[in-house]
Structures are given as structure tokens and as C-alpha cells.
Design an enzyme around this catalytic site. Structure first.
Site, PDB file in Angstrom:
ATOM      1  N   HIS A  10       0.834  -1.205   0.000  1.00 20.78           N
ATOM      2  CA  HIS A  10       0.000   0.000   0.000  1.00 20.78           C
ATOM      3  C   HIS A  10       0.873   1.262   0.000  1.00 20.78           C
ATOM      4  CE1 HIS A  10      -3.250  -2.564   2.166  1.00 20.78           C
ATOM      5  NE2 HIS A  10      -3.690  -2.323   0.946  1.00 20.78           N
ATOM      6  N   LYS A  45     -17.888  -5.944   8.749  1.00 24.25           N
ATOM      7  CA  LYS A  45     -16.668  -6.738   8.942  1.00 24.25           C
ATOM      8  C   LYS A  45     -16.052  -6.393  10.281  1.00 24.25           C
ATOM      9  CE  LYS A  45     -14.347  -7.298   4.485  1.00 24.25           C
ATOM     10  NZ  LYS A  45     -13.170  -6.779   3.782  1.00 24.25           N
ATOM     11  N   ARG A  77      -2.191  -6.218  -8.403  1.00 25.74           N
ATOM     12  CA  ARG A  77      -1.011  -7.052  -8.141  1.00 25.74           C
ATOM     13  C   ARG A  77      -0.829  -8.114  -9.208  1.00 25.74           C
ATOM     14  NH1 ARG A  77      -3.200  -8.154  -2.245  1.00 25.74           N
ATOM     15  NH2 ARG A  77      -5.001  -8.245  -3.619  1.00 25.74           N
ATOM     16  N   SER A  91      -3.345  -7.645   2.939  1.00 29.76           N
ATOM     17  CA  SER A  91      -3.679  -7.443   4.356  1.00 29.76           C
ATOM     18  C   SER A  91      -4.207  -8.735   4.963  1.00 29.76           C
ATOM     19  CB  SER A  91      -4.728  -6.342   4.498  1.00 29.76           C
ATOM     20  OG  SER A  91      -4.220  -5.123   4.033  1.00 29.76           O
TER      21      SER A  91
HETATM   22  O1  PNS Z   1      -9.070  -2.687   0.290  1.00 32.47           O
HETATM   23  P1  PNS Z   1     -10.328  -3.199  -0.340  1.00 32.47           P
HETATM   24  O2  PNS Z   1     -11.110  -4.007   0.680  1.00 32.47           O
HETATM   25  O3  PNS Z   1     -10.085  -3.946  -1.617  1.00 32.47           O
HETATM   26  O4  PNS Z   1     -11.225  -1.922  -0.723  1.00 32.47           O
HETATM   27  C1  PNS Z   1     -12.507  -2.054  -1.276  1.00 32.47           C
HETATM   28  C2  PNS Z   1     -13.232  -0.694  -1.294  1.00 32.47           C
HETATM   29  C3  PNS Z   1     -13.286  -0.085   0.075  1.00 32.47           C
HETATM   30  C4  PNS Z   1     -12.498   0.249  -2.226  1.00 32.47           C
HETATM   31  C5  PNS Z   1     -14.675  -0.954  -1.859  1.00 32.47           C
HETATM   32  O5  PNS Z   1     -15.281  -1.983  -1.154  1.00 32.47           O
HETATM   33  C6  PNS Z   1     -15.574   0.287  -1.789  1.00 32.47           C
HETATM   34  O6  PNS Z   1     -15.353   1.247  -2.474  1.00 32.47           O
HETATM   35  N1  PNS Z   1     -16.586   0.248  -0.901  1.00 32.47           N
HETATM   36  C7  PNS Z   1     -17.507   1.350  -0.702  1.00 32.47           C
HETATM   37  C8  PNS Z   1     -18.927   0.985  -1.110  1.00 32.47           C
HETATM   38  C9  PNS Z   1     -19.142   1.187  -2.597  1.00 32.47           C
HETATM   39  O7  PNS Z   1     -19.065   2.279  -3.123  1.00 32.47           O
HETATM   40  N2  PNS Z   1     -19.447   0.081  -3.315  1.00 32.47           N
HETATM   41  C10 PNS Z   1     -19.770   0.084  -4.722  1.00 32.47           C
HETATM   42  C11 PNS Z   1     -18.608   0.288  -5.627  1.00 32.47           C
HETATM   43  S1  PNS Z   1     -17.746  -1.165  -5.953  1.00 32.47           S
END
Ligand code: PNS
Length: 167
Positions: A24, A48, A97, A134
């Protein structure tokens, strides 16, 4: 590219960052110079059970990214596109990745573009970090392994505090 040329690029680097890894931080260091301002946005996910509370994750990224002048760190709730609009952001930043990341990232990028008219800029993860996640850090730490070479020093110290039996 007209979208980007018309005004300074304000980016959002969203994620869970539970915990932040060297991958990150590498992405953040390489992404920050592309933007006028880059906001690391940590999702407050009530569904979560996190290893670290959001406030601690904010603190850990602030410490590790303190040398990056144009980076801010905060949390968000709800839809990412709504948060991005509130922050006046015109791009999202995400890392990839391996091919296995691609499908989920494609879906998210297309949904976010359709819902919020916002583009996602992808950077390839640094090759020396491409195996990090993570989720694996949490698993290794929970099972008593040493994660200090995979995460920033401040994160490693906090993980050790949580799992004192760590080798
Ligand atoms: O680190 P991660 O868990 O891969 O991040 C995922 C994240 C937080 C970027 C994604 O889950 C997110 O944007 N969540 C917010 C809710 C949302 O907007 N969902 C619809 C778009 S995919």
C-alpha cells in the site's frame, strides 16, 4: 483526458487497509506525485470485524506517509462515488497485483464510472510487493508469525502489541 486537463487532479485512494502493508505504501508513494492532492480513504465497514479500528488505521498510514506532502488520510462511509463527489475528487487510485485482481477491479471501476462519472487510475503493484495482502498479514500475525518485513515499522509494532507471542 479532457476531464483531467480541465482542473487539478484530486485523487482518492480507497481501501480497507487492515492493516496497511508495504505494498500500500509503495503504491501511495508512486501515486501521490500524479495528483495535486491524494486522499487515502478508509472504508468504515460495519459488516466486517476489523483487526484494527479505523482510527488506528488512519494513524498508521499518517505515520508511514508523513513524508508525502500532498497526502491526507481519512475515513468514509457509504458509496465511494458519493464520498468522492463530496471531496471534489476527479479520479480514484487503485493498485493491481496480478491478473487475479483484475476482474474485481474492473467491476468496481466500471460501476464507479457508471454511477459517479469518475475514472479509476490503476498502478501496477511494485513487483517486490505483489505477493502481499492485508488478509495474509492478518493470518500470519494471528498464527504467531513475524510480519515485520511486510508492513511499515509502526504497523509491525502495533501488530506485535496485539500478538505478543509473535516470533
Ligand atoms: O481494500 P479493499 O477491501 O479492496 O477496498 C474495497 C473498497 C473499500 C475500495 C470498496 O469496497 C468500496 O469502495 N466500498 C464502498 C462501497 C461502494 O461504493 N461500493 C460500490 C462500488 S464497488
Amino acid at each position: 483526458m479532457a476531464l483531467f486537463a480541465s482542473r487539478p487532479l484530486v485523487g482518492i485512494y480507497p481501501g480497507s487497509f487492515d492493516p496497511p502493508t508495504n505494498g500500500h505504501l509503495d503504491l501511495l508513494s508512486r501515486g501521490a506525485p500524479l495528483f495535486e492532492r491524494l486522499v487515502v480513504a478508509i472504508l468504515r465497514n460495519t459488516q466486517k470485524e476489523p483487526l484494527f479500528p479505523v482510527e488506528e488505521r488512519i494513524q498508521m498510514i499518517r505515520e508511514a506517509a508523513s513524508h508525502l506532502q500532498n497526502v491526507e488520510v481519512e475515513s468514509f462511509e457509504g458509496l465511494l462515488v458519493d464520498y468522492a463527489a463530496r471531496r471534489g475528487a476527479n479520479a480514484l487510485l487503485r493498485g493491481i497485483r496480478a491478473v487475479s485482481d483484475y476482474e474485481a477491479e474492473l467491476q468496481m471501476a466500471l460501476l464507479n464510472r457508471r454511477m459517479g462519472g469518475i475514472e479509476t487510475i490503476f498502478l501496477m503493484a511494485g513487483e517486490e510487493f505483489s505477493f502481499l495482502s492485508s488478509r495474509m498479514i492478518k493470518e500470519i500475525a494471528t498464527l504467531g508469525g513475524d510480519v515485520s518485513s511486510f508492513v511499515p515499522a509502526g504497523v509491525a509494532a502495533r501488530v506485535r502489541k496485539k500478538f505478543p507471542a509473535q516470533r
